[in-house]
Design a protein around this motif. Structure first.
Motif, PDB file in Angstrom:
ATOM      1  N   ALA A  65      41.827  39.649  40.705  1.00  0.00           N
ATOM      2  CA  ALA A  65      42.375  40.018  39.403  1.00  0.00           C
ATOM      3  C   ALA A  65      41.222  40.468  38.515  1.00  0.00           C
ATOM      4  O   ALA A  65      40.213  39.771  38.398  1.00  0.00           O
ATOM      5  N   VAL A  66      41.387  41.624  37.894  1.00  0.00           N
ATOM      6  CA  VAL A  66      40.365  42.175  37.010  1.00  0.00           C
ATOM      7  C   VAL A  66      40.958  42.300  35.618  1.00  0.00           C
ATOM      8  O   VAL A  66      42.008  42.932  35.440  1.00  0.00           O
ATOM      9  N   ALA A  67      40.302  41.696  34.647  1.00  0.00           N
ATOM     10  CA  ALA A  67      40.724  41.772  33.252  1.00  0.00           C
ATOM     11  C   ALA A  67      39.642  42.466  32.442  1.00  0.00           C
ATOM     12  O   ALA A  67      38.482  42.535  32.861  1.00  0.00           O
ATOM     13  N   ALA A  68      40.018  42.970  31.278  1.00  0.00           N
ATOM     14  CA  ALA A  68      39.070  43.662  30.405  1.00  0.00           C
ATOM     15  C   ALA A  68      39.014  42.943  29.066  1.00  0.00           C
ATOM     16  O   ALA A  68      40.059  42.684  28.449  1.00  0.00           O
ATOM     17  N   ALA A  69      37.804  42.623  28.607  1.00  0.00           N
ATOM     18  CA  ALA A  69      37.640  41.833  27.385  1.00  0.00           C
ATOM     19  C   ALA A  69      38.196  42.534  26.162  1.00  0.00           C
ATOM     20  O   ALA A  69      38.611  41.884  25.200  1.00  0.00           O
ATOM     21  N   GLY A  70      38.234  43.866  26.175  1.00  0.00           N
ATOM     22  CA  GLY A  70      38.762  44.613  25.041  1.00  0.00           C
ATOM     23  C   GLY A  70      40.210  45.018  25.191  1.00  0.00           C
ATOM     24  O   GLY A  70      40.697  45.842  24.406  1.00  0.00           O
ATOM     25  N   ASP A  71      40.908  44.471  26.153  1.00  0.00           N
ATOM     26  CA  ASP A  71      42.299  44.821  26.421  1.00  0.00           C
ATOM     27  C   ASP A  71      43.213  43.969  25.539  1.00  0.00           C
ATOM     28  O   ASP A  71      43.347  42.759  25.761  1.00  0.00           O
ATOM     29  N   VAL A  72      43.840  44.585  24.548  1.00  0.00           N
ATOM     30  CA  VAL A  72      44.746  43.837  23.666  1.00  0.00           C
ATOM     31  C   VAL A  72      46.165  43.829  24.212  1.00  0.00           C
ATOM     32  O   VAL A  72      46.989  43.010  23.795  1.00  0.00           O
ATOM     33  N   GLN A  73      46.460  44.723  25.143  1.00  0.00           N
ATOM     34  CA  GLN A  73      47.806  44.791  25.722  1.00  0.00           C
ATOM     35  C   GLN A  73      48.018  43.702  26.757  1.00  0.00           C
ATOM     36  O   GLN A  73      49.055  43.024  26.763  1.00  0.00           O
ATOM     37  N   ASP A  74      47.054  43.543  27.643  1.00  0.00           N
ATOM     38  CA  ASP A  74      47.128  42.526  28.700  1.00  0.00           C
ATOM     39  C   ASP A  74      45.845  41.703  28.638  1.00  0.00           C
ATOM     40  O   ASP A  74      44.877  41.981  29.346  1.00  0.00           O
ATOM     41  N   PRO A  75      45.817  40.681  27.786  1.00  0.00           N
ATOM     42  CA  PRO A  75      44.580  39.949  27.507  1.00  0.00           C
ATOM     43  C   PRO A  75      44.045  39.176  28.706  1.00  0.00           C
ATOM     44  O   PRO A  75      44.768  38.893  29.669  1.00  0.00           O
ATOM     45  N   VAL A  76      42.771  38.840  28.598  1.00  0.00           N
ATOM     46  CA  VAL A  76      42.066  38.179  29.702  1.00  0.00           C
ATOM     47  C   VAL A  76      42.769  36.900  30.121  1.00  0.00           C
ATOM     48  O   VAL A  76      42.982  36.646  31.315  1.00  0.00           O
ATOM     49  N   TRP A  77      43.145  36.063  29.169  1.00  0.00           N
ATOM     50  CA  TRP A  77      43.728  34.769  29.521  1.00  0.00           C
ATOM     51  C   TRP A  77      45.032  34.933  30.311  1.00  0.00           C
ATOM     52  O   TRP A  77      45.313  34.151  31.226  1.00  0.00           O
ATOM     53  N   ALA A  78      45.811  35.960  29.973  1.00  0.00           N
ATOM     54  CA  ALA A  78      47.088  36.165  30.662  1.00  0.00           C
ATOM     55  C   ALA A  78      46.877  36.702  32.070  1.00  0.00           C
ATOM     56  O   ALA A  78      47.592  36.317  33.009  1.00  0.00           O
ATOM     57  N   CYS A  79      45.889  37.595  32.242  1.00  0.00           N
ATOM     58  CA  CYS A  79      45.574  38.091  33.581  1.00  0.00           C
ATOM     59  C   CYS A  79      45.065  36.949  34.465  1.00  0.00           C
ATOM     60  O   CYS A  79      45.398  36.865  35.653  1.00  0.00           O
ATOM     61  N   ARG A  80      44.270  36.079  33.869  1.00  0.00           N
ATOM     62  CA  ARG A  80      43.764  34.928  34.632  1.00  0.00           C
ATOM     63  C   ARG A  80      44.907  33.979  35.014  1.00  0.00           C
ATOM     64  O   ARG A  80      44.932  33.432  36.122  1.00  0.00           O
ATOM     65  N   LYS A  81      45.864  33.815  34.114  1.00  0.00           N
ATOM     66  CA  LYS A  81      46.985  32.916  34.407  1.00  0.00           C
ATOM     67  C   LYS A  81      47.803  33.424  35.587  1.00  0.00           C
ATOM     68  O   LYS A  81      48.263  32.633  36.419  1.00  0.00           O
ATOM     69  N   LEU A  82      48.000  34.739  35.663  1.00  0.00           N
ATOM     70  CA  LEU A  82      48.720  35.291  36.818  1.00  0.00           C
ATOM     71  C   LEU A  82      47.954  35.007  38.103  1.00  0.00           C
ATOM     72  O   LEU A  82      48.538  34.574  39.107  1.00  0.00           O
ATOM     73  N   LEU A  83      46.658  35.213  38.080  1.00  0.00           N
ATOM     74  CA  LEU A  83      45.843  34.951  39.275  1.00  0.00           C
ATOM     75  C   LEU A  83      45.917  33.492  39.688  1.00  0.00           C
ATOM     76  O   LEU A  83      45.982  33.176  40.884  1.00  0.00           O
ATOM     77  N   GLU A  84      45.903  32.585  38.722  1.00  0.00           N
ATOM     78  CA  GLU A  84      45.878  31.154  39.043  1.00  0.00           C
ATOM     79  C   GLU A  84      47.156  30.678  39.696  1.00  0.00           C
ATOM     80  O   GLU A  84      47.210  29.546  40.209  1.00  0.00           O
ATOM     81  N   GLN A  85      48.182  31.519  39.722  1.00  0.00           N
ATOM     82  CA  GLN A  85      49.410  31.150  40.428  1.00  0.00           C
ATOM     83  C   GLN A  85      49.275  31.376  41.928  1.00  0.00           C
ATOM     84  O   GLN A  85      50.054  30.825  42.712  1.00  0.00           O
ATOM     85  N   PHE A  86      48.267  32.167  42.347  1.00  0.00           N
ATOM     86  CA  PHE A  86      47.987  32.371  43.763  1.00  0.00           C
ATOM     87  C   PHE A  86      47.185  31.187  44.308  1.00  0.00           C
ATOM     88  O   PHE A  86      46.540  30.466  43.534  1.00  0.00           O
TER      89      PHE A  86
END
Length: 327
Positions: free
Chosen positions: A247-268
């Motif tokens: 999972a790759v997140a971008a610190a400047g992404d306001v649409q899909d923030p880092v914490w939410a991208c990480r949460k999706l990954l942590e379900q794997f």
């Protein structure tokens, strides 16, 4: 060039030479969904003179309001051409009604559930048939979300997926007003008046999106919503996915923030997952945005080589900043 399939009707729409790139465009008609009019277009990229020595297949899935040009510009620039030149066998999918894929009869009803249950398995089976190998998958934004749905719903399995990379993909960002049933109902009644969401009017991209996607999102984020459909809990199913996932997140992404991208990954499962944040703090040139994470000169210099590294080894460098500086 093979233009037929034992799986379902397939047409080779064009076979062109674009500089050093070979571009073969296929139209698939899987006939596996309730709407038999669905046709999907795949663009295959290779390097001229190296057609018989293609590497591992990689399938690229664009996000919302987008098409194949997110990965492959008319000038032959993009992550798709970069990976093709690195030796990979690149397949760029365009979802129903996007780019070269025509709008199906029931286009306005299209949902992630349809893409995940019917379209991605058909794409996977065709690529496996053509290459004789299990493909890697890369999805951006909604493309990654769709890929997660297909994995969580067990519509894609180990024989169809070698590894997964999700860029800017999440389903956990909460829209609290939608937790109030009257707001959700009102939003649903309003959206049902429209056929599509216009990418140009909303200034989100070159393509429209069917209203079915918006209605599906309302259900996900409603009071008792979940990432799934009436038949399957995709969120719960992610915990059983055995393939390597990045999972790759971008610190400047306001649409899909880092914490939410990480949460999706942590379900794997923990043993198969990897996370990367594109930020100045991690040694990158800056805090990347939602689109900039894969498009632009900084991404070309810093991110694309890491994607190739992941596809080769299913690992990332221990010291990202050191690796970038060395590159």
């Amino acid at each position: 060039m093979q233009s037929s399939s034992d799986l379902f009707p397939v047409a080779l729409m064009s076979a062109e030479l674009r500089g050093d790139l070979t571009e073969d465009v296929y139209r698939l008609k899987p006939g596996n969904s309730p709407d038999p009019s669905v046709e999907l277009v795949l663009t295959r990229l290779g390097i001229f003179g190296r057609e018989s020595a293609r590497g591992a297949p990689v399938i690229l899935l664009h996000g919302s309001f987008s098409n194949r040009r997110f990965w492959y510009s008319p000038k032959g620039i993009g992550l798709g051409p970069f990976l093709a030149r690195a030796g990979f066998d690149i397949w760029i999918a365009e979802m129903r009604g996007h780019g070269l894929s025509p709008r199906n009869q029931h286009y306005r009803r299209n949902r992630v559930a349809d893409y995940a249950r019917y379209d991605l398995p058909a794409i996977a089976d065709f690529v496996c048939e053509q290459t004789g190998e299990v493909p890697h998958w890369i999805g951006h934004s909604l493309g990654g979300t769709t890929l997660a749905a297909a994995l969580g719903g067990h519509y894609l399995g180990e024989g169809q997926v070698a590894s997964v990379a999700l860029f800017g993909s999440q389903v956990s960002r909460t829209y609290w007003p939608l937790k109030m049933p009257p707001v959700e109902w009102g939003g649903r009644l309003l959206l049902k008046r429209f056929e599509v969401l216009s990418g140009s009017l909303l200034k989100r991209g070159p393509e429209d999106e069917p209203i079915g996607l918006a209605l599906e999102s309302l259900r996900w984020h409603g009071l008792f919503g979940r990432f799934g459909d009436a038949e399957s809990d995709w969120w719960a199913g992610l915990s059983e996915v055995p393939m390597p996932v990045l999972a790759v997140a971008a610190a400047g992404d306001v649409q899909d923030p880092v914490w939410a991208c990480r949460k999706l990954l942590e379900q794997f499962p923990e043993e198969s997952r990897h996370f990367l944040c594109l930020s100045r703090e991690e040694g990158f040139a800056g805090d990347y945005g939602h689109v900039e994470m894969l498009i632009g000169k900084d991404a070309q210099r810093e991110v694309w080589p890491l994607v190739a590294r992941w596809l080769e080894d299913r690992q990332l460098p221990a010291q990202i900043g050191t690796e970038i500086a060395a590159g």
